[in-house]
Write an enzyme that holds these catalytic residues in place. Structure first.
Site, PDB file in Angstrom:
ATOM      1  N   GLY A   1      -9.101   1.938   6.204  1.00  0.00           N
ATOM      2  CA  GLY A   1     -10.399   1.607   6.107  1.00  0.00           C
ATOM      3  C   GLY A   1     -10.506  -0.068   5.515  1.00  0.00           C
ATOM      4  O   GLY A   1     -11.431  -0.683   5.876  1.00  0.00           O
TER       5      GLY A   1
ATOM      6  N   GLU B   1     -11.651 -20.278  30.365  1.00  0.00           N
ATOM      7  CA  GLU B   1     -10.528 -20.894  30.903  1.00  0.00           C
ATOM      8  C   GLU B   1      -9.623 -20.287  32.002  1.00  0.00           C
ATOM      9  O   GLU B   1      -8.576 -20.421  31.825  1.00  0.00           O
ATOM     10  CB  GLU B   1      -9.542 -21.797  29.753  1.00  0.00           C
ATOM     11  CG  GLU B   1     -10.000 -22.570  28.963  1.00  0.00           C
ATOM     12  CD  GLU B   1      -9.859 -24.000  29.571  1.00  0.00           C
ATOM     13  OE1 GLU B   1     -10.960 -24.852  29.409  1.00  0.00           O
ATOM     14  OE2 GLU B   1      -9.115 -24.464  30.160  1.00  0.00           O
TER      15      GLU B   1
ATOM     16  N   GLN C   1       5.960   1.633  11.335  1.00  0.00           N
ATOM     17  CA  GLN C   1       7.157   0.639  11.727  1.00  0.00           C
ATOM     18  C   GLN C   1       6.686   0.399  13.144  1.00  0.00           C
ATOM     19  O   GLN C   1       6.605  -0.778  13.675  1.00  0.00           O
ATOM     20  CB  GLN C   1       8.392   0.849  11.147  1.00  0.00           C
ATOM     21  CG  GLN C   1       8.911   1.050   9.701  1.00  0.00           C
ATOM     22  CD  GLN C   1       9.883   1.610   9.502  1.00  0.00           C
ATOM     23  OE1 GLN C   1      10.780   2.211  10.468  1.00  0.00           O
ATOM     24  NE2 GLN C   1      10.183   2.136   8.298  1.00  0.00           N
TER      25      GLN C   1
ATOM     26  N   ARG D   1       0.876  -1.201   0.032  1.00  0.00           N
ATOM     27  CA  ARG D   1       0.106   0.180   0.002  1.00  0.00           C
ATOM     28  C   ARG D   1       0.744   1.143   0.203  1.00  0.00           C
ATOM     29  O   ARG D   1       1.568   1.300   0.798  1.00  0.00           O
ATOM     30  CB  ARG D   1      -1.037  -0.029   1.245  1.00  0.00           C
ATOM     31  CG  ARG D   1      -1.653   1.136   1.615  1.00  0.00           C
ATOM     32  CD  ARG D   1      -2.943   1.365   0.529  1.00  0.00           C
ATOM     33  NE  ARG D   1      -3.803   2.424   1.039  1.00  0.00           N
ATOM     34  CZ  ARG D   1      -4.908   2.958   0.165  1.00  0.00           C
ATOM     35  NH1 ARG D   1      -5.109   2.073  -0.620  1.00  0.00           N
ATOM     36  NH2 ARG D   1      -5.526   3.793   0.584  1.00  0.00           N
TER      37      ARG D   1
END
Lengths: 738, 738
Positions: free
Chosen positions: B469, B492, B389, B369
């Site tokens: 989005g 649990e 990052q 992207r």
């Protein structure tokens, strides 16, 4: 015929410049002496017994322990008129079977229901134009009430009956007025198409074009490829007949005039089939908000009438010449900023609508759920556990703080819009002030939207976990809230990108800090920075738990943090620039732990400032004052604690004491507020119908409501139609293997 | 006939004590020289080119930049045999239409599909008993592969074909063997009913009773009210024929012998209708995992055969006398601890299965992207932004660390189970060691389950937001992961309750710290605490960024944190006790910032220790060693940073430097790892079929896959059946209003 009043009013503008509509709106407004950010306290405090009592039940124990009258605080935080308006809406919905809560609908049925409900709400006509003219706070109040009931229908309503028309009014001229009217009459159904598949945040990268052809006097709208498809458009997937499409306007001379908006026909309203040249599709299931049909669309040299260009900022003559009516487009900068802010302010309210559902559910559950206890004694409500208090009560405080801010902020936005549209400020000074207010609201909304989105997400998640396994059930109402709120983090400006608007502006101011008056802005969010030198030389002074969470100490610490982060970020930028980084890289390398944190603390400080002002406003009422101070202190201390490392790093604190007293202060406040928690939840929660949670009803009958919800569901006790396949699994084997 | 091998093996045990089955299992196991926690490195590193290359595409840029061979690291972290087993399973599922990914099913259809798929998987017989006998790691490996494909079906499979039978084997005797066999044959469908509506964490508060009646030789199972209904029982809502029900066993003399487990008939397998005296219902929609029919049940003096009491720890004679076969029930403490741990170790693996899907999707998206970029240059992949990052790469490191830990931990659990069942340890010393291992695994699992559940939740949320989005679309695959993983926080053992097991044990050890050898435990998770005095006197020594994130400095800091929190928590407990608080209150008031944090850092330290050991094990391979060190350092530094306040508070660090170099170190490591991020994602990601994300496919063709996913969906371009209601909204008005 319900539409009549609208039609009469709207038609009276036909043929004239329809911006007269806005003017009327504003003149009406102007009759109200001033738009108070806070309503009149005296009136409100006098009517504190008009709200109904809660039904008696298991929550009484805590309600009786509360240190304050929940009605007084409710009506302080929420104008009685607005609360009653909400209740009226909820009651109307509750009495109409179409609004009965349902789940387990397939996608298509969710869309159908959202569409039907949207029209039904429109038909109910909660907000005649006259009422909006009287009180501009009503539309947002109605939206919050509807969001608390069900978000998908509300978004659809808002897109259909508000956004489409507002954009047409805002960017178009009288030749577009019929669209506004047709949309209000439900003859067409509009949507707003800006984002493309490969470009969202970077609007400059959009690639849809609209090339003007003088021969046909049409624009040819074209999407070069799938990456340029308009996408995420609410209403577009299945229901829109018209879209406002943003495309780069190209005149016959080949010149690109940048993004412009075009009213574009998508589907024939008579058949709901797309027109030739339009490829329109649905984006399918999303995390939440599945009643909204988000869609994508590609255009193949699709003709759009010249007149359908929304031409407020620029137009094209029949011959293909680009003309702009604005001689001084900078004139409306303040108003434009305010317009940009509106969406974000709206999202803050949406977050608020969700948060004030989630936290009360978890608080009421905590007050009625008992688990473990001292040896041989009755089990304790889990609200009694310090760990549980620490998990929940800060979010309860944050919800109150955000609610207070939300109301203030919406009013401030209305004020600045009014001022800009009415052109109230004629002299240079007041023009400047108006522009400043617009900028300050823009800056605040650019950090408040991310802060609200993130804190709401966290609050819902903690509320869900705090209800244990039962919180995972749909009837608890929490998982749907989480899924619906999630989108707030990434739309209308991705949180992590949008928040840079705030730090950019603060850093700009910082670079001019020697200029007198540079920090004078109407809402006072940056005033203190003028004293940065003094603040940066100050230290954390508290030496006791009580002091550490006192308003003064907390505000001072936040102000130091803001100044420190301004200074450190500016220093980082300078270092990087000297190293030869370009401005783009400099910005990217000064976000983490610096500019990003700066934007967050700027917003948190302002939220604290507003709740403290609210507390000060009721100083005469000791109980209200005290509870608001505690809420403020907890929110402030809890928010500040997350920044303690930076405070140690910057030398504002040192040694064990500051962390110890701040953390002890948070725990003490949680403990002090636990007996008030149920009443605080009562203050912020919507009515049970809107809350829609088996775990969080106001009667506190946890297990009765739980049982009722399970037993009322039609499928609880049925045998599935496929019961013969349940055992004897060889039936499931492919024939070849048998 | 696929069942044959099972039948032959199982029937050979019929009539004998069926625990012989376990013995055989273990003897077979014993043939393997030892159960290595790590497989043989040499073998693995030799076969590094047997994994397929990824298809060429947009991710090549990053793949070529990687500093290491992804295949080598993959086969280091994941035994090739196990990986191939997973791939075999995924390929088998992919080739069978019943496993085609679908969405938009109503609840009932989701349950039907999960049931059908469960049986189909069973029919595919991926794990013949012989194979399990050869390699006990295979069942969990299969579970992970199935969880990554689709969790609901997998939970159902696991409950039906593993949990029910295992509990029968574990708590029953030969008279119950037929249930085990019938369950495996699909003649009955079992479930496990412990939790009640008003009691989960506090098992002692359960109120279902089973009163023995010597006249009929039956137990009468009874639920006093809805609050005592068994609930949350997977399979019970619609499909179970039998349940293992926990109830307080009451003998005719009125004595309560505490919770015992009974195999209880719920529905007639021939008709799937509930028996008289059983009120059984479905709990409806949940946040996720909706293919599983969780149910609740109430018993009305419902007769259960005497023989259906699972009688390993206690039985009732026909006359109604309570007898217990165990003379020394303490003997198996270690093994029992291990049994308790199994569920939690399983959840760690489930979290891992989800996290290694979510993070790779976001990393591949970030690498493909593009958005914004330097002035007049190509847009940058968002992975190039330091902020992005910092948001993602620590979770990538955490996923690698958790994967490493998960494999180690499952093997350690298998080892301790084996040792306990085989009774390998005859002398006192090795018995003690075995018990110690059991306790240490219990302690680790009690914090690893919460840590894994929380970090996975955060990782999925950050991954979802990092996809902007588009991450909100169902085809991104992230929202479903979030909803499915959510339950891990509360079942649990609720995270916030369970985690107290860890701190309780650590504090017990601490109170005995003067006893020599008290910190000697097989996995070495607490060994260093013996040096607490020295550690508590030490300081943070790093003075450079490089040093701050070095393994030694990070480990030292974690060890200091653990010792400091032990000391501070113990001191707090002492203070509170002296003030007269009872032990229950003392514990509750020493959780926040103390015991709770202690448990977290204890687990984080151990995760760091294990990944560093893994790095050391491949020191000869410089590239692998380096990448593992970077991953370890980033995970360690990023986890430590969250505890910096406590480090300042306790005086381990002071001044600006430590925070500065630690934070800079995190940013540097993120930046150093960004070119390795895609290959690290390749290392941990499942195949594309299991990943099932249009945004994260291994070919990196983001927009092509996106377009394909949208266009392939059958409803994308259809006109809804209700299209006539879309416009002309008067149709939506109630007739009376028209």
């Amino acid at each position: 015929m319900l539409l009549t009043p609208f039609r009469i009013i709207l038609r009276s503008f036909a043929g004239s410049r329809f911006s007269a509509l806005s003017s009327l709106w504003c003149r009406k407004q102007n009759k109200l002496s001033t738009l108070n950010f806070y309503s009149d306290q005296t009136t409100m405090l006098a009517v504190d017994h008009t709200l109904n009592d809660f039904p008696p039940g298991p929550l009484d124990v805590y309600r009786k322990k509360a240190s304050f009258d929940w009605r007084k605080l409710k009506l302080l935080l929420e104008d009685e008129k607005l609360w009653r308006f909400k209740v009226k809406i909820w009651q109307a919905l509750e009495s109409d079977p179409i609004f009965r809560h349902v789940d387990d609908l397939p996608l298509d049925a969710q869309r159908e229901l959202a569409t039907k409900r949207m029209y039904r709400v429109r038909a109910m006509n909660f907000l005649p134009l006259e009422d909006i003219l009287e009180d501009p706070r009503l539309p947002l109040t109605m939206m919050i009430a509807l969001f608390q009931y069900e978000p998908s229908m509300t978004v659809k309503y808002s897109l259909t009956f508000s956004m489409f028309g507002n954009v047409v009014l805002g960017l178009g001229s009288e030749r577009h007025f019929h669209y506004y009217e047709e949309a209000l009459e439900g003859k067409i159904l509009g949507c707003f198409a800006l984002t493309e598949i490969s470009h969202g945040s970077n609007a400059k990268g959009m690639r849809t074009i609209a090339k003007y052809d003088p021969a046909t006097q049409k624009f040819l709208l074209h999407s070069p490829d799938f990456e340029a498809a308009k996408c995420w458009v609410g209403n577009l997937g299945k229901t829109a007949t018209h879209a406002i499409v943003y495309a780069k306007l190209i005149t016959p001379d080949g010149k690109d005039h940048g993004l412009h908006a075009f009213v574009t026909k998508i589907r024939d309203p008579e058949t709901m089939l797309p027109y030739e040249g339009v490829t329109v599709g649905d984006m399918g299931h999303k995390g939440g908000l599945n009643g909204i049909d988000n869609g994508f669309v590609l255009f193949d040299n699709y003709p759009v009438d010249r007149e359908d260009l929304l031409n407020k900022t620029g137009d094209v003559t029949p011959e293909g010449e680009y003309v702009t009516p604005f001689k001084d487009p900078n004139k409306r900068i303040g108003a434009n900023f305010a317009a940009l802010s509106a969406g974000r302010v709206g999202i803050v309210s949406i977050c608020l609508a969700y948060m004030t559902k989630a936290v009360p559910i978890a608080v009421r559950y905590a007050a009625t759920r008992r688990q473990f206890g001292p040896e041989n004694k009755e089990e304790l409500p889990i609200l009694e556990y310090p760990l549980h208090q620490w998990r929940l009560i800060p979010y309860l405080a944050a919800a109150v703080v955000l609610k207070n801010f939300g109301e203030f902020f919406s009013a401030a936005l209305a004020e600045t819009s009014k001022a800009a549209i009415l052109n109230l400020h004629q002299d240079d000074t007041s023009k400047e002030q108006a522009a400043k207010l617009g900028i300050e609201i823009h800056t605040l909304s650019s950090s408040a939207k991310p802060v609200a989105a993130w804190i709401t997400n966290l609050a819902i998640q903690e509320s869900r976990e705090a209800c244990g396994g039962h919180g995972y059930l749909k009837i608890a109402g929490l998982c749907d809230l989480r899924e619906d709120t999630d989108v707030n983090a990434t739309y209308e400006g991705d949180n992590n990108v949008l928040i840079q608007q705030t730090s950019n502006w603060l850093l700009q101011l910082w670079s001019k800090r020697k200029t007198p008056g540079v920090f004078d802005f109407p809402l006072g969010s940056v005033t203190f920075i003028a004293d940065a030198d003094k603040i940066l030389n100050s230290k954390f002074t508290a030496t006791s738990v009580k002091e550490a969470v006192s308003p003064k100490v907390l505000q001072d610490a936040f102000q130091w943090l803001i100044c420190h982060l301004l200074k450190s970020t500016a220093a980082k930028i300078e270092t990087l620039s000297k190293k030869g980084f370009d401005s783009f890289s400099v910005k990217n390398h000064s976000q983490v732990y610096l500019a990003r944190t700066l934007s967050l603390v700027y917003c948190e400080h302002f939220l604290l400032k507003k709740i403290l002002e609210r507390a000060e406003s009721v100083k005469a009422d000791e109980k209200l004052y005290k509870i608001l101070l505690k809420v403020s202190s907890l929110y402030g201390a809890w928010s500040l604690e997350k920044h303690l490392v930076t405070m140690y790093q910057g030398g504002y604190v040192s040694g064990a004491l500051p962390a110890t007293i701040l953390r002890d202060g948070i725990l003490d406040l949680c403990s002090e507020l636990k007996d008030d928690a149920v009443s605080l939840a009562d203050v912020i929660a919507p009515c049970d119908f809107a809350l829609n949670s088996a775990l969080g009803m106001s009667d506190g009958e946890l297990y009765k409501n739980f049982q009722k919800a399970l037993c009322e569901s039609p499928d609880t006790f049925t045998r599935p139609s496929w019961w013969r396949q349940v055992t004897f699994w060889e039936a499931a084997l492919p024939a070849s293997k048998l």
